[in-house]
Design a protein around this motif. Sequence first.
Motif, mmCIF file in Angstrom:
data_model
loop_
_atom_site.group_PDB
_atom_site.id
_atom_site.type_symbol
_atom_site.label_atom_id
_atom_site.label_comp_id
_atom_site.label_asym_id
_atom_site.label_seq_id
_atom_site.Cartn_x
_atom_site.Cartn_y
_atom_site.Cartn_z
ATOM 1 N N THR A 129 0.841 -1.124 -0.088
ATOM 2 C CA THR A 129 0.063 0.029 -0.180
ATOM 3 C C THR A 129 0.816 1.214 -0.038
ATOM 4 N N SER A 130 0.457 2.005 -0.749
ATOM 5 C CA SER A 130 1.473 3.378 -1.100
ATOM 6 C C SER A 130 1.463 4.075 0.325
ATOM 7 N N ILE A 131 2.605 5.038 0.531
ATOM 8 C CA ILE A 131 2.585 5.850 1.483
ATOM 9 C C ILE A 131 1.619 6.739 1.323
ATOM 10 N N ALA A 132 1.227 7.479 0.241
ATOM 11 C CA ALA A 132 0.132 8.631 0.112
ATOM 12 C C ALA A 132 -0.995 7.799 0.596
ATOM 13 N N LYS A 133 -1.435 6.914 0.226
ATOM 14 C CA LYS A 133 -2.847 6.209 0.531
ATOM 15 C C LYS A 133 -2.761 5.964 2.204
ATOM 16 N N ARG A 134 -1.680 5.203 2.478
ATOM 17 C CA ARG A 134 -1.514 5.239 4.192
ATOM 18 C C ARG A 134 -1.739 6.434 4.880
ATOM 19 N N TYR A 135 -1.238 7.573 4.433
ATOM 20 C CA TYR A 135 -1.573 8.923 5.082
ATOM 21 C C TYR A 135 -2.940 9.399 4.882
ATOM 22 N N GLU A 136 -3.646 9.148 3.708
ATOM 23 C CA GLU A 136 -4.683 9.449 3.118
ATOM 24 C C GLU A 136 -5.793 8.904 4.138
ATOM 25 N N LYS A 137 -5.560 7.477 4.558
ATOM 26 C CA LYS A 137 -6.378 7.149 5.380
ATOM 27 C C LYS A 137 -6.414 7.726 6.887
ATOM 28 N N ALA A 138 -4.963 7.921 7.464
ATOM 29 C CA ALA A 138 -4.780 8.524 8.773
ATOM 30 C C ALA A 138 -5.302 10.159 8.719
ATOM 31 N N ILE A 139 -5.247 10.857 7.878
ATOM 32 C CA ILE A 139 -5.636 12.042 7.517
ATOM 33 C C ILE A 139 -7.289 12.056 7.692
ATOM 34 N N ASN A 140 -7.888 11.267 6.944
ATOM 35 C CA ASN A 140 -9.356 11.131 6.956
ATOM 36 C C ASN A 140 -10.023 10.909 8.386
ATOM 37 N N GLU A 141 -9.286 10.047 9.203
ATOM 38 C CA GLU A 141 -9.636 9.586 10.435
ATOM 39 C C GLU A 141 -9.120 10.773 11.488
ATOM 40 N N ASP A 142 -8.146 11.685 11.541
ATOM 41 C CA ASP A 142 -7.969 12.625 12.023
ATOM 42 C C ASP A 142 -8.841 13.804 11.855
ATOM 43 N N ILE A 143 -9.064 14.076 10.734
ATOM 44 C CA ILE A 143 -9.619 15.364 10.645
ATOM 45 C C ILE A 143 -11.272 15.259 10.395
ATOM 46 N N GLN A 144 -11.845 14.911 11.314
ATOM 47 C CA GLN A 144 -13.382 14.547 11.366
ATOM 48 C C GLN A 144 -13.986 15.452 12.296
ATOM 49 N N SER A 145 -15.107 16.020 11.871
ATOM 50 C CA SER A 145 -15.794 16.935 12.652
ATOM 51 C C SER A 145 -17.381 17.120 12.251
ATOM 52 N N ASP A 146 -18.302 17.058 12.916
ATOM 53 C CA ASP A 146 -19.600 17.241 12.539
ATOM 54 C C ASP A 146 -19.696 18.710 11.924
ATOM 55 N N ASP A 147 -19.119 19.838 12.416
ATOM 56 C CA ASP A 147 -18.709 20.999 11.620
ATOM 57 C C ASP A 147 -18.348 20.883 10.403
ATOM 58 N N TYR A 148 -17.540 20.062 10.001
ATOM 59 C CA TYR A 148 -16.670 19.914 8.615
ATOM 60 C C TYR A 148 -17.553 19.298 7.523
ATOM 61 N N GLY A 149 -18.458 18.437 8.103
ATOM 62 C CA GLY A 149 -19.421 17.863 7.043
ATOM 63 C C GLY A 149 -18.719 16.428 6.349
ATOM 64 N N ASN A 150 -19.195 16.207 5.169
ATOM 65 C CA ASN A 150 -18.724 14.900 4.557
ATOM 66 C C ASN A 150 -17.494 15.447 3.602
ATOM 67 N N MET A 151 -16.255 15.611 4.114
ATOM 68 C CA MET A 151 -15.254 15.993 3.350
ATOM 69 C C MET A 151 -14.205 14.975 3.568
ATOM 70 N N LYS A 152 -13.625 14.416 2.338
ATOM 71 C CA LYS A 152 -12.833 13.472 2.292
ATOM 72 C C LYS A 152 -11.680 13.742 1.549
ATOM 73 N N PHE A 153 -10.387 13.557 2.283
ATOM 74 C CA PHE A 153 -9.267 13.859 1.634
ATOM 75 C C PHE A 153 -8.716 12.782 0.706
ATOM 76 N N SER A 154 -8.148 13.239 -0.387
ATOM 77 C CA SER A 154 -7.475 12.315 -1.544
ATOM 78 C C SER A 154 -6.114 12.835 -1.925
ATOM 79 N N TRP A 155 -5.240 11.905 -2.192
ATOM 80 C CA TRP A 155 -3.737 12.301 -2.737
ATOM 81 C C TRP A 155 -3.846 12.757 -4.380
ATOM 82 N N ASN A 156 -3.614 13.900 -4.663
ATOM 83 C CA ASN A 156 -3.664 14.535 -5.981
ATOM 84 C C ASN A 156 -2.198 14.148 -6.540
ATOM 85 N N LYS A 157 -1.923 13.038 -7.362
ATOM 86 C CA LYS A 157 -0.257 12.782 -7.633
ATOM 87 C C LYS A 157 0.081 14.184 -8.573
ATOM 88 N N LYS A 158 -0.777 14.831 -9.248
ATOM 89 C CA LYS A 158 -0.399 15.752 -10.232
ATOM 90 C C LYS A 158 0.026 17.056 -9.490
#
Length: 148
Positions: free
Chosen positions: A40-69
């Motif tokens: 599993t790539s490092i970018a994907k591993r961090y992506e999962k951790a970021i989406n777990e860390d940055i959660q709040s009802d105030d932030y709504g349904n926002m998901k981070f993904s790695w943009n390679k470009k």
Amino acid sequence: MKKTKILLGLATFTLITITTPLTENGNNIFGTPRIEAKKTSIAKRYEKAINEDIQSDDYGNMKFSWNKKDQSYEATLDPNSRMYQAMDSGEVSIWNAFVGDIKIESKTIKKYTPKYDAFQIINPDDTSKVLLQVYDGKVRYNVGDDLQ
């Protein structure tokens, strides 16, 4: 088939154990189980951790993904979130807390793999524009500064 996840350094591997097909009356008579590893790539591993860390009802349904470009983690601001609604009426306290969360994530990642420490929040009304850019744990652009 049995799947087991293990962490080795910065990469996550999924081990898949497959039983040996040589059997007699349902019993394994020869060999040992095969093991295959999937990286599993490092970018994907961090992506999962970021989406777990940055959660709040105030932030709504926002998901981070790695943009390679763009070499950054990106998320589009949820227009139905309390944060967006508050910003729309000029209130930036929730946004400022969110910016703080992003800065912490960026600083933390920078310590280990600086290549992956960039973040951009995309404007839901115009996806060619960003509302926030954070690199090296530092804010490069913050739309909240324009609202204060």
